[in-house]
Design an enzyme around this catalytic site. Structure first.
Site, mmCIF file in Angstrom:
data_model
loop_
_atom_site.group_PDB
_atom_site.id
_atom_site.type_symbol
_atom_site.label_atom_id
_atom_site.label_comp_id
_atom_site.label_asym_id
_atom_site.label_seq_id
_atom_site.Cartn_x
_atom_site.Cartn_y
_atom_site.Cartn_z
ATOM 1 N N HIS A 82 0.856 -1.191 0.000
ATOM 2 C CA HIS A 82 0.000 0.000 0.000
ATOM 3 C C HIS A 82 0.893 1.243 0.000
ATOM 4 O O HIS A 82 1.859 1.315 0.755
ATOM 5 C CB HIS A 82 -0.901 0.029 1.238
ATOM 6 C CG HIS A 82 -1.726 1.274 1.320
ATOM 7 N ND1 HIS A 82 -2.910 1.415 0.644
ATOM 8 C CD2 HIS A 82 -1.501 2.464 1.949
ATOM 9 C CE1 HIS A 82 -3.397 2.626 0.867
ATOM 10 N NE2 HIS A 82 -2.568 3.284 1.649
ATOM 11 N N ASP A 161 -15.271 2.537 6.266
ATOM 12 C CA ASP A 161 -14.245 3.464 5.769
ATOM 13 C C ASP A 161 -14.808 4.358 4.680
ATOM 14 O O ASP A 161 -14.485 5.547 4.619
ATOM 15 C CB ASP A 161 -13.017 2.704 5.251
ATOM 16 C CG ASP A 161 -11.955 3.684 4.763
ATOM 17 O OD1 ASP A 161 -11.500 4.492 5.597
ATOM 18 O OD2 ASP A 161 -11.619 3.686 3.574
ATOM 19 N N ARG A 168 -14.635 12.715 6.429
ATOM 20 C CA ARG A 168 -13.329 13.326 6.754
ATOM 21 C C ARG A 168 -12.884 14.267 5.644
ATOM 22 O O ARG A 168 -12.325 15.334 5.897
ATOM 23 C CB ARG A 168 -12.279 12.236 6.950
ATOM 24 C CG ARG A 168 -12.437 11.464 8.247
ATOM 25 C CD ARG A 168 -11.556 10.230 8.250
ATOM 26 N NE ARG A 168 -10.152 10.554 8.104
ATOM 27 C CZ ARG A 168 -9.239 9.746 7.549
ATOM 28 N NH1 ARG A 168 -9.572 8.555 7.102
ATOM 29 N NH2 ARG A 168 -7.990 10.117 7.457
ATOM 30 N N SER A 183 -8.158 3.864 8.660
ATOM 31 C CA SER A 183 -8.657 3.805 7.287
ATOM 32 C C SER A 183 -7.811 2.847 6.440
ATOM 33 O O SER A 183 -8.346 1.974 5.748
ATOM 34 C CB SER A 183 -8.620 5.225 6.711
ATOM 35 O OG SER A 183 -8.875 5.210 5.343
ATOM 36 N N LYS A 187 -8.806 -1.630 5.615
ATOM 37 C CA LYS A 187 -8.953 -2.174 4.261
ATOM 38 C C LYS A 187 -7.943 -3.293 4.014
ATOM 39 O O LYS A 187 -8.257 -4.320 3.422
ATOM 40 C CB LYS A 187 -8.783 -1.048 3.234
ATOM 41 C CG LYS A 187 -9.988 -0.113 3.227
ATOM 42 C CD LYS A 187 -9.804 1.079 2.322
ATOM 43 C CE LYS A 187 -8.863 2.093 2.900
ATOM 44 N NZ LYS A 187 -8.888 3.412 2.336
HETATM 45 N N1 URA Z 1 -5.443 6.618 2.420
HETATM 46 C C1 URA Z 1 -6.518 5.993 2.958
HETATM 47 O O1 URA Z 1 -6.958 4.960 2.492
HETATM 48 N N2 URA Z 1 -7.088 6.566 4.049
HETATM 49 C C2 URA Z 1 -6.650 7.692 4.619
HETATM 50 O O2 URA Z 1 -7.193 8.124 5.592
HETATM 51 C C3 URA Z 1 -5.537 8.299 4.035
HETATM 52 C C4 URA Z 1 -4.947 7.745 2.930
#
Ligand code: URA
Length: 457
Positions: A82, A161, A168, A183, A187
């Site tokens: 990621h 999320d 947000r 967040s 995932k």
């Molecule tokens: N990427 C994400 O998936 N969530 C965040 O809060 C910031 C970056």
């Protein structure tokens, strides 16, 4: 639940217990908490922070708000990467098939770009016919048969999320480390991974402006992810300068394919006898892109016990990349995800898919001292390659390529970059703005490492 009292508790900096956090996540996801109250709670978290146990409870509650991806048992470890996002960051595209060829399964659930940073799904959408939205059963099938898939979250994965991030985004509460950790990890933990490598970027075009802030985020991510049973490491990488020589959705696919083709000499339509263009021709695969792809693969090989040292792992990954097998795997993944291969091949053979290409010329000879990733990102967004709002419709073919990078020499009048635009007027506007991204100096700039540090558990 009396949510008002929980908002007040957090406003006063008190810690909530896991059951309270679980209830908040469940109630908000089910639409039982109005946005104005959740916005107040998020702002309280932004200012007061969350304790470690609270972040863990938040992350697990978010992960469990929807369906988890479960895979049959198999000797191939489940891994993913990621990135916190940047300009020209196309690492996922060559990395997923490389990892599949190294004996991993890669359920790469990716996102779209927002703001100036690009998104993997947008890049893939520039490929004719490619399907990024797949049902869960098909995601599993492709992972099991091909070894890698790159697709979007299904509607039933981590709905908490989706709802929280949307709020947000419009309440100034994105840059909060506990909320970012929840967040990102909710995932990734929903993918049932064995190992994860995180690319936490810092610099002008990154989410985290400084190395210190990126380190803080990386430590929080690595600690919690390991606690939750996923072997996780983070790389801290520079995002002052764009990654590679191309930025813009389709142009990044092209550069990724060049990376998978593995260092073969390519041709450039602007080839001339200038020094820099000659180097471009022999270095068709940008060294920084290849370095990061191999570093991510090498860490995962070590994390899963498939290699004993990082050096040995990097060599294993480099040999695999050079074998051409990851390129064949990429094509297999494209076919599995619905690509019109004939149309894709035709598009790939083009020098440019956008109607207009304009060169930005160096005003003087010297060393490139600066190639500002933030300005480049803004230029691409203005060209139509990025989103101003969630509803923006992208032009996948626009962008910038053939970028001159810091440390390289240029001659006066020779190209610093090529702008790919929808029309001449937009190309000229972009050219004027892109000029401000570059600085040329008489002395070579200090070399800045791409990977500043690694964070391990
Ligand atoms: N990427 C994400 O998936 N969530 C965040 O809060 C910031 C970056």
């Amino acid at each position: 639940m009396n949510f008002l009292s929980l908002i007040e508790a957090k406003r006063e900096g008190q810690a909530l217990d896991a059951a309270q956090i679980e209830e908040i996540v469940a109630a908000f996801t089910a639409g039982r908490i109005p946005d104005y109250q959740m916005a107040a709670f998020l702002m309280a978290v932004y200012f007061r922070g969350l304790q470690r146990a609270e972040v863990r409870a938040l992350t697990l509650a978010m992960r469990d708000s929807g369906e988890l991806l479960k895979f049959p048992s198999d000797p191939r470890p489940l891994v993913d990467k990621h990135s916190t996002g940047g300009i020209g960051d196309k690492v996922s595209l060559p990395l997923a098939p490389l990892l599949a060829c190294l004996g991993f399964r890669v359920p790469m659930i990716s996102g779209r770009g927002l703001g100036i940073t690009g998104g993997t799904l947008d890049k893939l959408d520039s490929i004719p016919g490619f399907q990024t939205l797949l049902p869960t059963a098909r995601i599993k099938e492709i992972v099991q048969s091909v070894g890698c898939v790159i697709c979007g979250q299904t509607a039933s994965m981590v709905p908490a999320d989706k709802a929280l991030y949307a709020l947000r985004d419009v309440t100034g509460t994105v840059p909060s480390i506990p909320l970012i950790v929840g967040s990102i990890l909710s995932k990734k933990l929903a993918e049932s991974l064995d190992a994860l490598v995180l690319d936490v970027k810092f610099g002008r075009a990154a989410f985290m402006p400084t190395l210190e802030k990126a380190r803080e985020l990386a430590r929080a991510l690595v600690t919690l992810s390991n606690e939750c049973g996923v072997n996780t490491r983070a790389l801290l990488t520079d995002m002052n300068t764009p990654l590679g020589r191309a930025a813009g959705n389709w142009l990044e696919v092209k550069e990724s394919v060049a990376c998978l083709e593995g260092g073969q000499v390519g041709t450039r339509s602007t080839a001339s006898d200038s020094g820099r263009e000659f180097r471009d021709a022999v270095e068709r695969v940008p060294a920084d892109l290849k370095e990061l792809v191999l570093a991510c693969a090498a860490h995962l090989l070590v994390q899963t016990g498939k290699a004993k040292s990082l050096d040995a792992a990097r060599q294993q990954a480099a040999d695999c990349l050079a074998s051409g097998k990851p390129l064949a795997k990429w094509n297999e993944m494209l076919a599995a995800q619905g690509t019109d291969l004939a149309a894709y091949d035709r598009k790939l053979a083009l020098d440019h898919a956008a109607p207009v290409v304009l060169e930005l010329k160096a005003p003087q000879a010297g060393f490139v001292a600066l190639c500002d990733a933030r300005i480049l990102g803004e230029v691409i967004r203005e060209l139509g390659g990025g989103r101003l709002t969630k509803e923006s419709v992208l032009n996948y073919d626009v962008g910038v390529d053939a970028l001159a990078k810091p440390g390289e020499t240029v001659q006066a009048g020779h190209p610093l970059a090529r702008i790919h635009a929808a029309d001449q007027a937009q190309a000229e506007t972009a050219c004027a703005r892109l000029k401000t991204a570059f600085a040329i100096s008489a002395q070579p700039p200090a070399a800045i490492p791409l990977i500043a540090d690694n964070i391990e558990a």
